[in-house]
Write a protein that holds these residues in place. Structure first.
Motif, PDB file in Angstrom:
ATOM      1  N   GLY A   1       0.773  -1.226   0.000  1.00  0.00           N
ATOM      2  CA  GLY A   1       0.000   0.000   0.000  1.00  0.00           C
ATOM      3  C   GLY A   1       0.800   1.270   0.000  1.00  0.00           C
ATOM      4  O   GLY A   1       1.841   1.382  -0.668  1.00  0.00           O
ATOM      5  N   LEU A   2       0.342   2.219   0.792  1.00  0.00           N
ATOM      6  CA  LEU A   2       0.920   3.546   0.835  1.00  0.00           C
ATOM      7  C   LEU A   2       2.373   3.519   1.294  1.00  0.00           C
ATOM      8  O   LEU A   2       3.231   4.212   0.729  1.00  0.00           O
ATOM      9  CB  LEU A   2       0.082   4.412   1.783  1.00  0.00           C
ATOM     10  N   ALA A   3       2.675   2.720   2.292  1.00  0.00           N
ATOM     11  CA  ALA A   3       4.022   2.680   2.856  1.00  0.00           C
ATOM     12  C   ALA A   3       5.051   2.200   1.838  1.00  0.00           C
ATOM     13  O   ALA A   3       6.203   2.650   1.841  1.00  0.00           O
ATOM     14  CB  ALA A   3       4.057   1.769   4.085  1.00  0.00           C
ATOM     15  N   GLU A   4       4.635   1.313   0.958  1.00  0.00           N
ATOM     16  CA  GLU A   4       5.559   0.745  -0.027  1.00  0.00           C
ATOM     17  C   GLU A   4       5.557   1.484  -1.359  1.00  0.00           C
ATOM     18  O   GLU A   4       6.280   1.119  -2.280  1.00  0.00           O
ATOM     19  CB  GLU A   4       5.219  -0.731  -0.269  1.00  0.00           C
ATOM     20  N   GLY A   5       4.713   2.509  -1.480  1.00  0.00           N
ATOM     21  CA  GLY A   5       4.672   3.299  -2.705  1.00  0.00           C
ATOM     22  C   GLY A   5       3.860   2.682  -3.824  1.00  0.00           C
ATOM     23  O   GLY A   5       3.928   3.143  -4.962  1.00  0.00           O
TER      24      GLY A   5
ATOM     25  N   GLU B   1      -1.542  19.923   5.151  1.00  0.00           N
ATOM     26  CA  GLU B   1      -1.234  19.483   6.516  1.00  0.00           C
ATOM     27  C   GLU B   1      -2.122  18.307   6.932  1.00  0.00           C
ATOM     28  O   GLU B   1      -1.649  17.344   7.550  1.00  0.00           O
ATOM     29  CB  GLU B   1      -1.411  20.643   7.497  1.00  0.00           C
ATOM     30  N   ALA B   2      -3.396  18.365   6.593  1.00  0.00           N
ATOM     31  CA  ALA B   2      -4.321  17.289   6.960  1.00  0.00           C
ATOM     32  C   ALA B   2      -3.976  15.992   6.245  1.00  0.00           C
ATOM     33  O   ALA B   2      -4.031  14.903   6.831  1.00  0.00           O
ATOM     34  CB  ALA B   2      -5.756  17.710   6.634  1.00  0.00           C
ATOM     35  N   VAL B   3      -3.610  16.105   4.980  1.00  0.00           N
ATOM     36  CA  VAL B   3      -3.221  14.917   4.216  1.00  0.00           C
ATOM     37  C   VAL B   3      -1.956  14.287   4.798  1.00  0.00           C
ATOM     38  O   VAL B   3      -1.879  13.062   4.969  1.00  0.00           O
ATOM     39  CB  VAL B   3      -3.011  15.275   2.727  1.00  0.00           C
ATOM     40  N   GLU B   4      -0.984  15.111   5.129  1.00  0.00           N
ATOM     41  CA  GLU B   4       0.280  14.570   5.643  1.00  0.00           C
ATOM     42  C   GLU B   4       0.108  13.957   7.030  1.00  0.00           C
ATOM     43  O   GLU B   4       0.771  12.970   7.362  1.00  0.00           O
ATOM     44  CB  GLU B   4       1.353  15.661   5.652  1.00  0.00           C
ATOM     45  N   GLU B   5      -0.780  14.522   7.836  1.00  0.00           N
ATOM     46  CA  GLU B   5      -1.047  13.933   9.148  1.00  0.00           C
ATOM     47  C   GLU B   5      -1.667  12.546   8.994  1.00  0.00           C
ATOM     48  O   GLU B   5      -1.299  11.592   9.683  1.00  0.00           O
ATOM     49  CB  GLU B   5      -1.983  14.850   9.946  1.00  0.00           C
ATOM     50  N   ALA B   6      -2.603  12.407   8.061  1.00  0.00           N
ATOM     51  CA  ALA B   6      -3.242  11.112   7.820  1.00  0.00           C
ATOM     52  C   ALA B   6      -2.256  10.120   7.212  1.00  0.00           C
ATOM     53  O   ALA B   6      -2.247   8.933   7.569  1.00  0.00           O
ATOM     54  CB  ALA B   6      -4.444  11.295   6.893  1.00  0.00           C
ATOM     55  N   ARG B   7      -1.428  10.595   6.301  1.00  0.00           N
ATOM     56  CA  ARG B   7      -0.411   9.722   5.705  1.00  0.00           C
ATOM     57  C   ARG B   7       0.505   9.144   6.797  1.00  0.00           C
ATOM     58  O   ARG B   7       0.813   7.960   6.804  1.00  0.00           O
ATOM     59  CB  ARG B   7       0.416  10.501   4.688  1.00  0.00           C
ATOM     60  N   ASP B   8       0.921  10.008   7.704  1.00  0.00           N
ATOM     61  CA  ASP B   8       1.809   9.562   8.785  1.00  0.00           C
ATOM     62  C   ASP B   8       1.127   8.505   9.648  1.00  0.00           C
ATOM     63  O   ASP B   8       1.754   7.524  10.057  1.00  0.00           O
ATOM     64  CB  ASP B   8       2.218  10.761   9.633  1.00  0.00           C
ATOM     65  N   ARG B   9      -0.163   8.698   9.943  1.00  0.00           N
ATOM     66  CA  ARG B   9      -0.893   7.717  10.744  1.00  0.00           C
ATOM     67  C   ARG B   9      -0.948   6.362  10.052  1.00  0.00           C
ATOM     68  O   ARG B   9      -0.768   5.314  10.677  1.00  0.00           O
ATOM     69  CB  ARG B   9      -2.322   8.213  10.988  1.00  0.00           C
ATOM     70  N   ILE B  10      -1.213   6.371   8.747  1.00  0.00           N
ATOM     71  CA  ILE B  10      -1.335   5.108   8.009  1.00  0.00           C
ATOM     72  C   ILE B  10       0.016   4.409   7.877  1.00  0.00           C
ATOM     73  O   ILE B  10       0.126   3.191   8.062  1.00  0.00           O
ATOM     74  CB  ILE B  10      -1.939   5.367   6.610  1.00  0.00           C
ATOM     75  N   VAL B  11       1.044   5.171   7.574  1.00  0.00           N
ATOM     76  CA  VAL B  11       2.352   4.592   7.283  1.00  0.00           C
ATOM     77  C   VAL B  11       3.115   4.216   8.554  1.00  0.00           C
ATOM     78  O   VAL B  11       3.784   3.181   8.603  1.00  0.00           O
ATOM     79  CB  VAL B  11       3.191   5.566   6.424  1.00  0.00           C
ATOM     80  N   ASN B  12       2.994   5.017   9.586  1.00  0.00           N
ATOM     81  CA  ASN B  12       3.892   4.866  10.740  1.00  0.00           C
ATOM     82  C   ASN B  12       3.231   4.384  12.024  1.00  0.00           C
ATOM     83  O   ASN B  12       3.888   4.310  13.060  1.00  0.00           O
ATOM     84  CB  ASN B  12       4.601   6.197  11.011  1.00  0.00           C
ATOM     85  N   THR B  13       1.936   4.075  11.982  1.00  0.00           N
ATOM     86  CA  THR B  13       1.276   3.518  13.168  1.00  0.00           C
ATOM     87  C   THR B  13       0.487   2.284  12.750  1.00  0.00           C
ATOM     88  O   THR B  13       0.440   1.912  11.576  1.00  0.00           O
ATOM     89  CB  THR B  13       0.316   4.541  13.819  1.00  0.00           C
ATOM     90  N   ASP B  14      -0.180   1.667  13.733  1.00  0.00           N
ATOM     91  CA  ASP B  14      -0.995   0.482  13.442  1.00  0.00           C
ATOM     92  C   ASP B  14      -2.381   0.849  12.922  1.00  0.00           C
ATOM     93  O   ASP B  14      -3.177  -0.031  12.596  1.00  0.00           O
ATOM     94  CB  ASP B  14      -1.141  -0.377  14.710  1.00  0.00           C
TER      95      ASP B  14
END
Length: 382
Positions: free
Chosen positions: A303-307, A325-338
């Protein structure tokens, strides 16, 4: 007399030899099964086949899948003559014929890139165990028991979620319109992820979905987009293959979220962003795995984490303040958390709890399976 007979015999011999020359005899195609099994497959010798439902002129799904092919070819250093494309193949027995032609043309690995090809892929894969078959968005490879049959897809609902944030912040009517191709799980998962993204930044938003019942029908896509605009929707999204929704949105002074490709060129005054794929990630992986002698996984999804999925560049001239800013916050949640998109509590359109609070529905590898219609989403039939 002897000299005459000898001369005639000479002419007959010459004519018989000429009749058997390679230039006059049709040469049989070499299939993968004709190759010496001891011959090592290399990046220089591999031949790769593709079966596509449309062609790159759709500027959508097939365009983007073919873009992935071109990127794979460039990154692996392949020659153009090592790739054979079968474009505009309908989801009928013509697919089976196209697959057989690719086998006869010597392909070692064949990619079939749309959902309803799967039964034809299974049939030909069973007959040709020497060829690897990879099918996008299917789900029957594992149960088939065929070692040369594989399914692949990606978590595109994650990219849809990000694009939904863009739409949710932009709408002023709080009505989103969505043109979907088919009532299949991959379409439903996509627009559900999109709606949840919009809802995360705009709790008042609602969404209307209309189906074209075709992957690529520009006339129908435009017609449904216009209908949604007439119903008050001021952001139109799509799971359809052409740019018709984008151009219809622009013609009506509303906004658009695309799919597969960056559609700003088609609708610079409407297109906010698009959910996009990078199919080269899997294509390259599958080819390199085969050449290395390893087994291609029966099911594959990233998915998103693997490009594998993402959104296209935001249209900075059109997006609402705070969108980046809202998009990047959501991206970080998906890629870097559970955390993932289908995290509860989630309710369906009948008000029933379908994902408990604190729980997350995770789609199985390669096979989209989310088929719930969420609360706040209306399916509208023409």
């Amino acid at each position: 007399m002897k000299k005459l007979i000898a001369t005639l015999l000479s002419f007959c011999l010459v004519f018989s030899l000429l009749a058997c020359t390679p230039s006059d005899e049709p040469q049989p195609q070499q299939t993968a099964s004709d190759l010496d099994p001891s011959t090592e497959l290399t990046l220089d010798s591999i031949k790769i086949g593709f079966v596509h439902i449309a062609d790159p002129s759709d500027q959508g799904y097939t365009y983007n899948h073919n873009k992935g092919t071109e990127k794979m070819v460039a990154e692996l250093g392949l020659r153009e003559d090592q790739v054979i494309n079968k474009f505009n193949i309908p989801e009928t027995s013509e697919c089976e014929s196209a697959l057989r032609e690719l086998v006869e043309q010597g392909c070692n690995i064949i990619f079939a890139t749309t959902f309803a090809y799967e039964q034809f892929v299974l049939t030909v894969a069973a007959e040709h165990p020497e060829v690897e078959f990879c099918h996008a968005s299917g789900h029957q490879a594992a149960e088939s028991g065929l070692p040369n049959m594989h399914n692949y897809y990606g978590s595109v609902y994650q990219a849809r979620y990000l694009s939904g944030i863009v739409a949710g912040l932009k709408t002023t009517t709080n009505k989103l319109g969505y043109v979907a191709a088919q009532p299949y799980a991959d379409c439903i998962a996509g627009y559900s992820g999109y709606y949840l993204g919009a809802k995360s930044v705009n709790p008042d938003v609602e969404m209307i979905v209309k189906y074209t019942y075709s992957w690529n029908d520009p006339r129908k896509e435009s017609q449904l987009a216009q209908s949604l605009i007439d119903m008050g929707c001021d952001v139109i999204a799509q799971h359809a293959d052409s740019t018709a929704c984008a151009t219809t949105a622009q013609a009506n002074g509303v906004y658009h979220i695309g799919y597969n490709a960056d559609m700003r060129d088609a609708a610079p005054d409407a297109s906010l962003t698009s959910a996009i794929w990078d199919w080269s990630v899997y294509l390259k992986y599958a080819v390199e795995t085969l050449v290395s002698g390893d087994k291609i996984p029966v099911d594959w999804s990233q998915g998103l984490a693997e490009g594998v999925v993402d959104i296209s560049p935001l249209n900075e001239d059109l997006i609402a303040a705070g969108t980046t800013e809202a998009v990047e916050e959501a991206r970080d949640r998906i890629v870097n958390t559970d955390w993932d998109v289908f995290t509860g509590p989630l309710y369906n359109s009948d008000g029933e709890l379908i994902v408990e609070e604190g729980e997350t529905f995770v789609e199985p590898a390669s096979a989209p399976s989310w088929s719930h219609i969420l609360e706040g989403v209306e399916i509208f039939e023409e």
